[in-house]
Design a protein around this motif. Sequence first.
Motif, PDB file in Angstrom:
ATOM      1  N   ASP A 184       0.853  -1.184   0.000  1.00 29.37           N
ATOM      2  CA  ASP A 184       0.000   0.000   0.000  1.00 29.37           C
ATOM      3  C   ASP A 184       0.894   1.240   0.000  1.00 29.37           C
ATOM      4  N   TYR A 185       0.432   2.321  -0.626  1.00 28.36           N
ATOM      5  CA  TYR A 185       1.223   3.548  -0.658  1.00 28.36           C
ATOM      6  C   TYR A 185       1.531   4.049   0.749  1.00 28.36           C
ATOM      7  N   ARG A 186       0.679   3.714   1.725  1.00 27.30           N
ATOM      8  CA  ARG A 186       0.922   4.134   3.112  1.00 27.30           C
ATOM      9  C   ARG A 186       2.151   3.446   3.702  1.00 27.30           C
ATOM     10  N   GLU A 187       2.560   2.294   3.138  1.00 25.89           N
ATOM     11  CA  GLU A 187       3.759   1.590   3.606  1.00 25.89           C
ATOM     12  C   GLU A 187       5.032   2.168   2.987  1.00 25.89           C
ATOM     13  N   LEU A 188       4.871   2.920   1.909  1.00 30.37           N
ATOM     14  CA  LEU A 188       6.013   3.441   1.159  1.00 30.37           C
ATOM     15  C   LEU A 188       6.268   4.894   1.515  1.00 30.37           C
ATOM     16  N   ASN A 189       7.525   5.262   1.602  1.00 33.06           N
ATOM     17  CA  ASN A 189       7.882   6.630   1.937  1.00 33.06           C
ATOM     18  C   ASN A 189       8.040   7.489   0.685  1.00 33.06           C
ATOM     19  N   ASN A 190       8.804   6.981  -0.284  1.00 36.58           N
ATOM     20  CA  ASN A 190       9.023   7.728  -1.520  1.00 36.58           C
ATOM     21  C   ASN A 190       9.573   6.793  -2.601  1.00 36.58           C
ATOM     22  N   PHE A 191       9.876   7.370  -3.739  1.00 26.91           N
ATOM     23  CA  PHE A 191      10.463   6.617  -4.846  1.00 26.91           C
ATOM     24  C   PHE A 191      11.514   7.472  -5.519  1.00 26.91           C
ATOM     25  N   TRP A 192      12.398   6.818  -6.270  1.00 24.88           N
ATOM     26  CA  TRP A 192      13.317   7.524  -7.149  1.00 24.88           C
ATOM     27  C   TRP A 192      13.707   6.602  -8.284  1.00 24.88           C
ATOM     28  N   ILE A 193      14.121   7.216  -9.365  1.00 19.50           N
ATOM     29  CA  ILE A 193      14.458   6.469 -10.576  1.00 19.50           C
ATOM     30  C   ILE A 193      15.906   6.765 -10.946  1.00 19.50           C
ATOM     31  N   ILE A 194      16.652   5.704 -11.193  1.00 17.38           N
ATOM     32  CA  ILE A 194      18.014   5.838 -11.717  1.00 17.38           C
ATOM     33  C   ILE A 194      17.961   5.312 -13.149  1.00 17.38           C
ATOM     34  N   TYR A 195      18.182   6.200 -14.091  1.00 15.95           N
ATOM     35  CA  TYR A 195      18.101   5.831 -15.502  1.00 15.95           C
ATOM     36  C   TYR A 195      19.410   6.213 -16.177  1.00 15.95           C
ATOM     37  N   GLU A 196      20.323   5.252 -16.225  1.00 14.17           N
ATOM     38  CA  GLU A 196      21.622   5.437 -16.859  1.00 14.17           C
ATOM     39  C   GLU A 196      21.899   4.239 -17.763  1.00 14.17           C
ATOM     40  N   PRO A 197      21.167   4.161 -18.891  1.00  9.96           N
ATOM     41  CA  PRO A 197      21.342   3.002 -19.777  1.00  9.96           C
ATOM     42  C   PRO A 197      22.779   2.928 -20.283  1.00  9.96           C
ATOM     43  N   PRO A 198      23.308   1.754 -20.535  1.00  8.57           N
ATOM     44  CA  PRO A 198      22.664   0.453 -20.447  1.00  8.57           C
ATOM     45  C   PRO A 198      22.817  -0.205 -19.075  1.00  8.57           C
ATOM     46  N   ASN A 199      23.613   0.399 -18.173  1.00 10.93           N
ATOM     47  CA  ASN A 199      23.902  -0.241 -16.889  1.00 10.93           C
ATOM     48  C   ASN A 199      22.725  -0.261 -15.920  1.00 10.93           C
ATOM     49  N   THR A 200      22.087   0.868 -15.728  1.00 14.43           N
ATOM     50  CA  THR A 200      21.063   0.969 -14.694  1.00 14.43           C
ATOM     51  C   THR A 200      19.801   1.628 -15.233  1.00 14.43           C
ATOM     52  N   LYS A 201      18.696   0.899 -15.123  1.00  7.78           N
ATOM     53  CA  LYS A 201      17.366   1.428 -15.448  1.00  7.78           C
ATOM     54  C   LYS A 201      16.442   0.859 -14.370  1.00  7.78           C
ATOM     55  N   THR A 202      16.434   1.529 -13.199  1.00 12.95           N
ATOM     56  CA  THR A 202      15.776   0.953 -12.038  1.00 12.95           C
ATOM     57  C   THR A 202      14.917   1.960 -11.307  1.00 12.95           C
ATOM     58  N   LEU A 203      13.772   1.471 -10.831  1.00 12.28           N
ATOM     59  CA  LEU A 203      12.848   2.222  -9.997  1.00 12.28           C
ATOM     60  C   LEU A 203      13.041   1.727  -8.570  1.00 12.28           C
ATOM     61  N   PHE A 204      13.258   2.640  -7.639  1.00  7.88           N
ATOM     62  CA  PHE A 204      13.470   2.280  -6.239  1.00  7.88           C
ATOM     63  C   PHE A 204      12.344   2.835  -5.379  1.00  7.88           C
ATOM     64  N   PHE A 205      11.964   2.049  -4.369  1.00 12.83           N
ATOM     65  CA  PHE A 205      10.991   2.484  -3.377  1.00 12.83           C
ATOM     66  C   PHE A 205      11.631   2.402  -1.997  1.00 12.83           C
TER      67      PHE A 205
END
Length: 163
Positions: free
Chosen positions: A91-112
């Motif tokens: 649930d969104y209430r369990e999550l604090n925030n998110f961020w995205i690291i998009y540095e192809p080709p090595n990293t294309k990741t969504l973090f919570f």
Amino acid sequence: TPSSEEHGQVLLRWEIPEYQKHERTGSWYFWALVICGALIAWALWTQNYLFIVIILLSALIVYRQNIRDPQKLLFQVTEDGIEIEFGRFYDYRELNNFWIIYEPPNTKTLFFTFRSTFRPDLAIPLAQQNPLNVRTVLAKYLTEDLEREGEPVSEALGRTLKL
């Protein structure tokens, strides 16, 4: 197992691997054996037999992950939270925030980040998703952490060491 319909309309959906499978060379295995051997020798010398069990279990896990392909899991962003196949719903209430690291080709990741300090960050591969679209959808429900410019050290270290 709750279905996504119980958690509101599905806004985004894509498949993610169960874990990241690394291509390892023969020299990787050689050095892994050398390091494991040295750690086991040290554990024997210090009579730390539990450490030997931990080393052997870790080696077994790496071996098992290497001989099978990761299963594909369905990841969904819904109106009420995020869901990973097999009923793992946050649930969104369990999550604090998110961020995205998009540095192809090595990293294309969504973090919570979870509100609970005892839970590690959740990393979701973006696959072929447009990061701007993902950001736009999630920003309606969560705060984006704009100060995080890189992936967590544990993620970078795991990728570098191919663990």
